[in-house]
Scaffold this motif. Structure first.
Motif, PDB file in Angstrom:
ATOM      1  N   ALA A  36       0.836  -1.208   0.000  1.00 43.18           N
ATOM      2  CA  ALA A  36       0.000   0.000   0.000  1.00 43.18           C
ATOM      3  C   ALA A  36       0.868   1.254   0.000  1.00 43.18           C
ATOM      4  O   ALA A  36       0.599   2.218  -0.727  1.00 43.18           O
ATOM      5  CB  ALA A  36      -0.939  -0.002   1.201  1.00 43.18           C
ATOM      6  N   ALA A  37       1.928   1.225   0.803  1.00 40.55           N
ATOM      7  CA  ALA A  37       2.829   2.386   0.862  1.00 40.55           C
ATOM      8  C   ALA A  37       3.521   2.593  -0.481  1.00 40.55           C
ATOM      9  O   ALA A  37       3.638   3.729  -0.959  1.00 40.55           O
ATOM     10  CB  ALA A  37       3.865   2.199   1.966  1.00 40.55           C
ATOM     11  N   SER A  38       3.952   1.512  -1.106  1.00 35.73           N
ATOM     12  CA  SER A  38       4.604   1.625  -2.415  1.00 35.73           C
ATOM     13  C   SER A  38       3.649   2.195  -3.448  1.00 35.73           C
ATOM     14  O   SER A  38       4.041   3.028  -4.278  1.00 35.73           O
ATOM     15  CB  SER A  38       5.108   0.257  -2.879  1.00 35.73           C
ATOM     16  OG  SER A  38       6.163  -0.182  -2.068  1.00 35.73           O
ATOM     17  N   LYS A  43       2.021   6.783  -6.775  1.00 38.96           N
ATOM     18  CA  LYS A  43       1.032   7.769  -7.212  1.00 38.96           C
ATOM     19  C   LYS A  43       1.502   9.187  -6.902  1.00 38.96           C
ATOM     20  O   LYS A  43       1.309  10.107  -7.701  1.00 38.96           O
ATOM     21  CB  LYS A  43      -0.311   7.502  -6.537  1.00 38.96           C
ATOM     22  CG  LYS A  43      -1.023   6.297  -7.090  1.00 38.96           C
ATOM     23  CD  LYS A  43      -2.351   6.054  -6.391  1.00 38.96           C
ATOM     24  CE  LYS A  43      -3.009   4.785  -6.910  1.00 38.96           C
ATOM     25  NZ  LYS A  43      -4.267   4.495  -6.226  1.00 38.96           N
ATOM     26  N   ALA A  44       2.114   9.361  -5.735  1.00 44.26           N
ATOM     27  CA  ALA A  44       2.614  10.689  -5.357  1.00 44.26           C
ATOM     28  C   ALA A  44       3.714  11.139  -6.320  1.00 44.26           C
ATOM     29  O   ALA A  44       3.757  12.308  -6.717  1.00 44.26           O
ATOM     30  CB  ALA A  44       3.134  10.676  -3.920  1.00 44.26           C
ATOM     31  N   ARG A  45       4.594  10.197  -6.702  1.00 45.25           N
ATOM     32  CA  ARG A  45       5.651  10.539  -7.660  1.00 45.25           C
ATOM     33  C   ARG A  45       5.050  10.939  -9.003  1.00 45.25           C
ATOM     34  O   ARG A  45       5.481  11.917  -9.615  1.00 45.25           O
ATOM     35  CB  ARG A  45       6.573   9.340  -7.876  1.00 45.25           C
ATOM     36  CG  ARG A  45       7.658   9.236  -6.869  1.00 45.25           C
ATOM     37  CD  ARG A  45       8.712   8.220  -7.308  1.00 45.25           C
ATOM     38  NE  ARG A  45       9.616   7.993  -6.214  1.00 45.25           N
ATOM     39  CZ  ARG A  45       9.882   6.817  -5.689  1.00 45.25           C
ATOM     40  NH1 ARG A  45       9.328   5.738  -6.175  1.00 45.25           N
ATOM     41  NH2 ARG A  45      10.728   6.712  -4.687  1.00 45.25           N
ATOM     42  N   GLU A  46       4.086  10.146  -9.472  1.00 41.45           N
ATOM     43  CA  GLU A  46       3.447  10.458 -10.746  1.00 41.45           C
ATOM     44  C   GLU A  46       2.798  11.834 -10.710  1.00 41.45           C
ATOM     45  O   GLU A  46       2.909  12.611 -11.662  1.00 41.45           O
ATOM     46  CB  GLU A  46       2.399   9.399 -11.086  1.00 41.45           C
ATOM     47  CG  GLU A  46       2.982   8.052 -11.463  1.00 41.45           C
ATOM     48  CD  GLU A  46       1.913   6.979 -11.632  1.00 41.45           C
ATOM     49  OE1 GLU A  46       0.707   7.303 -11.595  1.00 41.45           O
ATOM     50  OE2 GLU A  46       2.297   5.800 -11.788  1.00 41.45           O
ATOM     51  N   LYS A  47       2.137  12.146  -9.611  1.00 40.64           N
ATOM     52  CA  LYS A  47       1.483  13.459  -9.478  1.00 40.64           C
ATOM     53  C   LYS A  47       2.528  14.570  -9.442  1.00 40.64           C
ATOM     54  O   LYS A  47       2.356  15.614 -10.073  1.00 40.64           O
ATOM     55  CB  LYS A  47       0.617  13.508  -8.228  1.00 40.64           C
ATOM     56  CG  LYS A  47      -0.148  14.824  -8.098  1.00 40.64           C
ATOM     57  CD  LYS A  47      -1.077  14.802  -6.923  1.00 40.64           C
ATOM     58  CE  LYS A  47      -1.874  16.057  -6.716  1.00 40.64           C
ATOM     59  NZ  LYS A  47      -1.531  17.258  -7.380  1.00 40.64           N
ATOM     60  N   ALA A  48       3.616  14.328  -8.710  1.00 44.76           N
ATOM     61  CA  ALA A  48       4.673  15.339  -8.625  1.00 44.76           C
ATOM     62  C   ALA A  48       5.287  15.601 -10.003  1.00 44.76           C
ATOM     63  O   ALA A  48       5.534  16.752 -10.376  1.00 44.76           O
ATOM     64  CB  ALA A  48       5.746  14.897  -7.638  1.00 44.76           C
ATOM     65  N   VAL A  49       5.512  14.526 -10.757  1.00 45.54           N
ATOM     66  CA  VAL A  49       6.072  14.687 -12.104  1.00 45.54           C
ATOM     67  C   VAL A  49       5.092  15.447 -12.992  1.00 45.54           C
ATOM     68  O   VAL A  49       5.478  16.371 -13.724  1.00 45.54           O
ATOM     69  CB  VAL A  49       6.425  13.310 -12.713  1.00 45.54           C
ATOM     70  CG1 VAL A  49       6.712  13.418 -14.197  1.00 45.54           C
ATOM     71  CG2 VAL A  49       7.618  12.695 -11.987  1.00 45.54           C
ATOM     72  N   ALA A  50       3.824  15.072 -12.935  1.00 46.61           N
ATOM     73  CA  ALA A  50       2.816  15.753 -13.757  1.00 46.61           C
ATOM     74  C   ALA A  50       2.709  17.226 -13.370  1.00 46.61           C
ATOM     75  O   ALA A  50       2.639  18.106 -14.239  1.00 46.61           O
ATOM     76  CB  ALA A  50       1.458  15.061 -13.606  1.00 46.61           C
ATOM     77  N   ASP A  51       2.697  17.502 -12.067  1.00 45.23           N
ATOM     78  CA  ASP A  51       2.623  18.898 -11.605  1.00 45.23           C
ATOM     79  C   ASP A  51       3.849  19.684 -12.044  1.00 45.23           C
ATOM     80  O   ASP A  51       3.743  20.842 -12.466  1.00 45.23           O
ATOM     81  CB  ASP A  51       2.480  18.955 -10.078  1.00 45.23           C
ATOM     82  CG  ASP A  51       1.119  18.474  -9.594  1.00 45.23           C
ATOM     83  OD1 ASP A  51       0.205  18.295 -10.434  1.00 45.23           O
ATOM     84  OD2 ASP A  51       0.972  18.262  -8.363  1.00 45.23           O
ATOM     85  N   SER A  52       5.019  19.055 -11.954  1.00 48.18           N
ATOM     86  CA  SER A  52       6.256  19.730 -12.370  1.00 48.18           C
ATOM     87  C   SER A  52       6.230  20.042 -13.860  1.00 48.18           C
ATOM     88  O   SER A  52       6.631  21.129 -14.279  1.00 48.18           O
ATOM     89  CB  SER A  52       7.474  18.854 -12.048  1.00 48.18           C
ATOM     90  OG  SER A  52       7.628  18.709 -10.664  1.00 48.18           O
TER      91      SER A  52
END
Length: 105
Positions: A36-38, A43-52
């Motif tokens: 679950a943590a992974s 998902k957080a990484r994907e969102k951060a990349v998309a936001d960046s």
């Protein structure tokens, strides 16, 4: 006496069994929590990349707009300067021609 020893051994076996069962459940819980943590981290990484990327695109667009505006202002200023220089040059040529021809303007 033998019954007491058998009960103690039986209790030890049951305790070992319970401990093993608890360890297995704990391992399953840890594994599930890790998965679950992974997933959340992914998902957080994907969102951060998309936001960046979105912020970078916005910044790039703003930069391009500023550059185009600066170029347009520079072109306009350059055109005004050339026009002003041409008028001054024409006036100067007229004065010189007037002086040479003896007809001051």
């Amino acid at each position: 006496m033998r019954e007491v020893v058998e009960r103690v051994l039986s209790a030890e076996d049951e305790a070992k069994s319970r401990i093993d069962s608890a360890r297995q459940r704990a391992q399953a819980i840890r594994t599930e929590a890790d998965e679950a943590a992974s997933a959340l981290i992914g998902k957080a990484r994907e969102k951060a990349v998309a936001d960046s990327r979105l912020m970078l695109d916005k910044a790039r667009n703003a930069s391009e707009e500023s550059l185009l505006k600066a170029r347009a202002e520079g072109d306009s200023a350059g055109a005004s300067f050339v026009e002003s220089a041409q008028r001054a040059s024409s006036e100067l040529v007229e004065r010189i021609v007037g002086m040479i021809s003896g007809q001051p303007s």
